[in-house]
Motif scaffolding. Structure first.
Motif, PDB file in Angstrom:
ATOM      1  N   GLU A  93       0.838  -1.204   0.000  1.00 29.83           N
ATOM      2  CA  GLU A  93       0.000   0.000   0.000  1.00 29.83           C
ATOM      3  C   GLU A  93       0.873   1.254   0.000  1.00 29.83           C
ATOM      4  O   GLU A  93       1.860   1.345   0.737  1.00 29.83           O
ATOM      5  N   GLY A  94       0.481   2.216  -0.835  1.00 22.39           N
ATOM      6  CA  GLY A  94       1.216   3.480  -0.923  1.00 22.39           C
ATOM      7  C   GLY A  94       2.425   3.438  -1.828  1.00 22.39           C
ATOM      8  O   GLY A  94       3.153   4.426  -1.916  1.00 22.39           O
ATOM      9  N   GLU A 195      -3.225   3.370  -3.448  1.00 22.91           N
ATOM     10  CA  GLU A 195      -3.643   3.709  -2.095  1.00 22.91           C
ATOM     11  C   GLU A 195      -3.857   2.443  -1.258  1.00 22.91           C
ATOM     12  O   GLU A 195      -3.529   1.333  -1.689  1.00 22.91           O
ATOM     13  N   LYS A 196      -4.402   2.629  -0.093  1.00 21.86           N
ATOM     14  CA  LYS A 196      -4.634   1.494   0.801  1.00 21.86           C
ATOM     15  C   LYS A 196      -5.710   0.583   0.240  1.00 21.86           C
ATOM     16  O   LYS A 196      -6.560   1.001  -0.566  1.00 21.86           O
ATOM     17  N   SER A 197      -5.696  -0.658   0.674  1.00 21.18           N
ATOM     18  CA  SER A 197      -6.678  -1.636   0.242  1.00 21.18           C
ATOM     19  C   SER A 197      -7.896  -1.565   1.155  1.00 21.18           C
ATOM     20  O   SER A 197      -7.766  -1.513   2.386  1.00 21.18           O
ATOM     21  N   THR A 214      -9.219  -0.647  -4.302  1.00 18.25           N
ATOM     22  CA  THR A 214      -8.194   0.370  -4.067  1.00 18.25           C
ATOM     23  C   THR A 214      -8.255   1.368  -5.208  1.00 18.25           C
ATOM     24  O   THR A 214      -9.023   1.185  -6.165  1.00 18.25           O
TER      25      THR A 214
END
Length: 410
Positions: A93-94, A195-197, A214
């Motif tokens: 993530e990210g 981005e985050k899940s 996401t």
């Protein structure tokens, strides 16, 4: 009697001392006043000294500083195309992901079985075609000998066509099963920052669900959407029609100021402007594209874009410190004419360019505008001029030349 005499004597002494102090103070003031006068206009023959800047026509870039917001160049919300259980999440993530990179793996056992079944049906359909073709060839030979009925031949032709149609349907079913099987591998549709899940491993997802798994945003290049008033647009178009401004062309350069006030290191390019004006705000939107290799710009940031709208030919830049407003609100400036006398003039100011005012007419090449000492002179008064240089960043006087008191002011 002795006390009265003593008091009278003390009074006289005090009076004499006060008179001497007054005389000494007056002498000091007179001496100081002479020194002050020696440094002022009286010591220079009565001509006040003013700082002037000589003006020359030039091509001036017309810019507009507009408010805007940073937005991603591309945005992709990742959603599943098939239903199933999420077995794996294959990204951090990210992080930055590439187009086609595998993000999620959905349990594919059911879809693999459907694919294998479709392949078997295709093989079955393809196996019936040769026999139907052979029967048709035999009936076509027999029909020439009148050994079979015409209806039997027609039925054979229809059977072959049906067998071929079954093959085509089976191939389509195989392709659909293959697509569903491939969709169990959820891949990145674009390159960018992920981005985050929203879901974890083991979660049940459904095809085309409203909740995105996401979101991916492309940050390099990145867009900045700025707003411009329709009034400014009309003024610019009028200046172009009048020949005062020449448009910059298709490749319009844009500079950016960040929220901190510092300039962004990369220059952008104007991509497009909307073809309508917002009825509520009276503005329209322009979009500029900027390189963003360091990911310094992020979507949602506030910024101010400096757009080069065009070029004003044969225009003058008059320092703002030399321009004031009269009681009617008109922009006025004091000039020194060829006779070395002060002349007040009303200016038609178009816009501000840094620490200067843009003036397109009413000034001749080589004329001198007073930028220092204008409060102590009046129109028609003869003055001594000192050429000065203005700091374009601060608008303050940077350097001074040598005073000139000739009648022609040069």
């Amino acid at each position: 009697m002795g006390k009265a005499f003593s008091f009278s004597r003390q009074f006289k002494v005090a009076t004499a001392a006060a008179l001497l102090s007054a005389v000494a103070l007056a002498g000091c003031n007179e001496q100081g006043g002479d020194k002050k006068a020696g440094a002022g206009p009286a010591a220079m023959g009565g001509k006040p000294e003013v700082g002037v800047v000589e003006l020359h026509p030039q091509s001036v870039a017309i810019t507009a500083e507009l408010p805007g917001r940073v937005s991603a160049a591309l945005i992709a919300e990742v959603r599943p195309q098939v239903s199933g259980i999420v077995k794996e999440r294959l990204f951090r993530e990210g992080s930055e992901v590439e187009e086609g990179q595998l993000l999620y793996q959905i349990d594919d056992s059911t879809y693999r079985a459907e694919y294998d079944s479709a392949l078997a049906n295709l093989e079955k359909a393809e196996a019936s075609v040769p026999s139907a073709q052979t029967k048709l060839d035999r009936y076509q030979d027999l029909i020439k000998q009148n050994a079979v009925a015409k209806q039997d031949l027609d039925d054979t032709i229809a059977a072959l066509a049906e067998a071929k149609a079954d093959v085509a349907a089976a191939k389509a079913a195989v392709e659909a099963a293959r697509i569903n099987l491939d969709n169990t591998k959820i891949k990145a549709p674009i390159s960018g920052r992920i981005e985050k899940s929203s879901l974890t491993v083991g979660a049940l997802v459904t095809a085309n669900q409203t909740t995105a798994l996401t979101t991916i945003r492309q940050l390099d290049p990145i867009n900045v959407d700025v707003t411009q008033s329709s009034t400014n647009l009309l003024n610019l178009r009028k200046a172009v029609r009048d020949g005062r401004v020449k448009l910059s062309g298709d490749n319009v350069q844009v500079r950016l100021k960040l929220e901190t006030g510092e300039d962004y290191s990369e220059n952008g390019r104007l991509e497009f402007s909307e073809a309508y004006v917002d009825e509520t705000t009276g503005t329209y939107t322009l979009r500029a594209e900027f390189p963003n290799p360091d990911r310094l710009l992020l979507p949602g940031m506030y910024a101010r874009a400096i757009v080069e709208e065009g070029v004003a030919q044969d225009s003058f830049l008059v320092p703002q410190r030399g321009v004031s407003r009269n009681t009617r609100g008109e922009a006025v400036a004091l000039f020194v004419n060829d006779e070395g006398k002060v002349e007040e003039r009303i200016l038609d100011v178009k816009s501000n360019i840094g620490t200067n005012w843009l003036v397109s007419d009413g000034i001749k090449d080589g004329e001198r505008v007073i930028v220092e000492g204008s409060l102590f002179v009046r129109s028609g008064q003869e003055v001594t001029t000192v050429p000065v240089t203005i700091d374009e960043t601060t608008g303050e006087v940077r350097t001074r030349g040598t005073a000139s008191g000739n009648s022609d002011g040069k």
